[in-house]
Design a protein around this motif. Structure first.
Motif, PDB file in Angstrom:
ATOM      1  N   LEU A  46      15.034   3.678  -4.012  1.00  0.00           N
ATOM      2  CA  LEU A  46      15.492   3.365  -2.579  1.00  0.00           C
ATOM      3  C   LEU A  46      16.430   4.690  -2.115  1.00  0.00           C
ATOM      4  CD1 LEU A  46      16.886  -0.108  -2.606  1.00  0.00           C
ATOM      5  CD2 LEU A  46      14.372   0.585  -2.234  1.00  0.00           C
ATOM      6  N   ASP A  47      16.486   5.604  -3.092  1.00  0.00           N
ATOM      7  CA  ASP A  47      17.307   7.020  -2.547  1.00  0.00           C
ATOM      8  C   ASP A  47      18.619   6.828  -2.192  1.00  0.00           C
ATOM      9  OD1 ASP A  47      17.469   9.730  -2.446  1.00  0.00           O
ATOM     10  OD2 ASP A  47      16.772   9.689  -0.157  1.00  0.00           O
ATOM     11  N   ARG A  53      22.935   4.600   3.772  1.00  0.00           N
ATOM     12  CA  ARG A  53      23.664   3.593   4.177  1.00  0.00           C
ATOM     13  C   ARG A  53      22.780   2.281   3.838  1.00  0.00           C
ATOM     14  NH1 ARG A  53      22.743   4.747  10.233  1.00  0.00           N
ATOM     15  NH2 ARG A  53      20.907   5.127   9.294  1.00  0.00           N
ATOM     16  N   VAL A  54      23.507   1.424   3.230  1.00  0.00           N
ATOM     17  CA  VAL A  54      22.768   0.435   2.472  1.00  0.00           C
ATOM     18  C   VAL A  54      23.420  -0.928   2.819  1.00  0.00           C
ATOM     19  CG1 VAL A  54      23.795   0.466   0.277  1.00  0.00           C
ATOM     20  CG2 VAL A  54      21.692  -0.623   0.386  1.00  0.00           C
ATOM     21  N   VAL A 112      20.943   0.967   9.079  1.00  0.00           N
ATOM     22  CA  VAL A 112      20.991   1.376   7.424  1.00  0.00           C
ATOM     23  C   VAL A 112      19.736   2.056   7.187  1.00  0.00           C
ATOM     24  CG1 VAL A 112      22.707  -0.424   6.955  1.00  0.00           C
ATOM     25  CG2 VAL A 112      20.055  -0.996   7.161  1.00  0.00           C
ATOM     26  N   ASP A 113      19.869   2.636   6.018  1.00  0.00           N
ATOM     27  CA  ASP A 113      18.504   3.355   5.615  1.00  0.00           C
ATOM     28  C   ASP A 113      17.935   2.601   4.353  1.00  0.00           C
ATOM     29  OD1 ASP A 113      19.024   6.080   6.796  1.00  0.00           O
ATOM     30  OD2 ASP A 113      20.955   5.703   5.397  1.00  0.00           O
ATOM     31  N   ALA A 114      18.492   1.744   4.161  1.00  0.00           N
ATOM     32  CA  ALA A 114      17.883   0.798   2.964  1.00  0.00           C
ATOM     33  C   ALA A 114      18.698  -0.695   3.025  1.00  0.00           C
ATOM     34  CB  ALA A 114      18.091   1.427   1.518  1.00  0.00           C
ATOM     35  N   VAL A 115      17.890  -1.578   2.441  1.00  0.00           N
ATOM     36  CA  VAL A 115      18.347  -2.993   2.229  1.00  0.00           C
ATOM     37  C   VAL A 115      18.157  -3.415   0.851  1.00  0.00           C
ATOM     38  CG1 VAL A 115      18.223  -5.585   3.024  1.00  0.00           C
ATOM     39  CG2 VAL A 115      18.136  -3.641   4.929  1.00  0.00           C
ATOM     40  N   ARG A 142      13.785   1.318   3.338  1.00  0.00           N
ATOM     41  CA  ARG A 142      13.412   0.591   2.184  1.00  0.00           C
ATOM     42  C   ARG A 142      14.025  -0.522   1.632  1.00  0.00           C
ATOM     43  NH1 ARG A 142      15.700   5.764   3.171  1.00  0.00           N
ATOM     44  NH2 ARG A 142      17.249   5.635   1.505  1.00  0.00           N
ATOM     45  N   LEU A 143      13.603  -1.113   1.029  1.00  0.00           N
ATOM     46  CA  LEU A 143      13.812  -2.573   0.662  1.00  0.00           C
ATOM     47  C   LEU A 143      13.753  -2.867  -0.883  1.00  0.00           C
ATOM     48  CD1 LEU A 143      14.670  -5.749   1.134  1.00  0.00           C
ATOM     49  CD2 LEU A 143      12.248  -6.059   1.700  1.00  0.00           C
ATOM     50  N   GLY A 144      14.779  -3.435  -1.327  1.00  0.00           N
ATOM     51  CA  GLY A 144      14.861  -3.735  -2.776  1.00  0.00           C
ATOM     52  C   GLY A 144      15.138  -5.040  -3.074  1.00  0.00           C
TER      53      GLY A 144
END
Length: 263
Positions: A46-47, A53-54, A112-115, A142-144
């Motif tokens: 997810l970098d 921001r996540v 945010v940039d990722a979740v 991106r999503l994790g």
């Protein structure tokens, strides 16, 4: 908060609302954390790093939130259960915690940039949660997804799990049936799910093993007599197997990590 809030009311599953409210303190104490290897895999995928921001959806008491903070990324925890959110803010005062659900986070567009969702995605309305994630992430979002999963190939774990399943109702979602994947099938705009699976043995005592089931949303909402019956059935399982008769017991978890990205 990361960005200006926007909030729409969406109902949280009543079992999660009631069960996790009652079990917040015990949940933090007895539930396992996650291996640093799993964090490393997800952070790379997810970098996650300083300047990023996540959002952590369904953050609970912050079991995974505190690991996300180690990446240096700016973290916002989204948690609808007040008791869980209160415990999270006590433990992680440096993390922003907001009252929201996966389908309506209250975060601004592109906030945010990722979740990430750890031990939580199976509670969500998958398509609605994806729509919300599409809104709050930028074009490179991106999503994790992360779960600690019991290794039921171990005989005592299989017997332990059967006790829980006997008390579970069909309305309660689980991640192990794989139904959570349907939200991603045929969903345009996202890459194919990738995955990694990291061993996560958890060493605890007998009370800790019992607490794994007793803090579940289903069991924690039972009446006192029923909870005592569940406890007695679980104790009988632990008494039956040599591996679980001692003072220290290793619970064989595997941490399942999945990720995808906008394309």
């Amino acid at each position: 908060m990361i960005g200006d809030a926007r909030f729409d009311t969406v109902a949280i599953h009543h079992a999660a609302q009631a069960g996790y409210h009652l079990a917040a303190e015990a949940y933090e104490r007895v539930r396992p954390s996650y291996p640093t290897r799993a964090l490393a895999v997800l952070a790379d995928a997810l970098d996650l790093k300083p300047g990023q921001r996540v959002a952590d959806l369904g953050a609970g008491t912050g079991k995974f939130t505190r690991l996300l903070a180690l990446t240096g990324a700016q973290v916002v925890a989204v948690e609808p259960v007040a008791a869980m959110r209160s415990r999270l803010t006590e433990l992680l005062p440096q993390v922003t915690a907001v009252d929201g659900v996966a389908e309506a986070t209250g975060l601004a567009d592109g906030a945010v940039d990722a979740v990430v969702a750890a031990q939580a995605w199976h509670w969500f309305d998958g398509p609605a949660a994806l729509s919300e994630i599409e809104r709050v992430t930028g074009p490179d979002g991106r999503l994790g997804l992360v779960w600690n999963t019991l290794d039921v190939t171990v005989p005592w774990v299989a017997a332990y799990s059967r006790v829980y399943q006997e008390w579970r109702t069909s309305e309660l979602p689980v991640h192990t049936d794989g139904s959570w994947r349907t939200a991603f099938e045929g969903r345009s705009g996202w890459s194919k799910l990738a995955s990694a699976h990291v061993p996560n043995p958890y060493l605890t005592d007998r009370d800790g093993v019992l607490g794994q089931a007793l803090t579940s949303s289903r069991i924690s909402t039972l009446d006192e007599d029923s909870r005592e019956q569940v406890r007695a059935e679980l104790v009988a399982v632990l008494d039956r197997f040599p591996d679980t008769r001692g003072e220290r017991i290793e619970i064989p978890y595997v941490t399942d990590v999945y990720w995808t990205a906008k394309r």
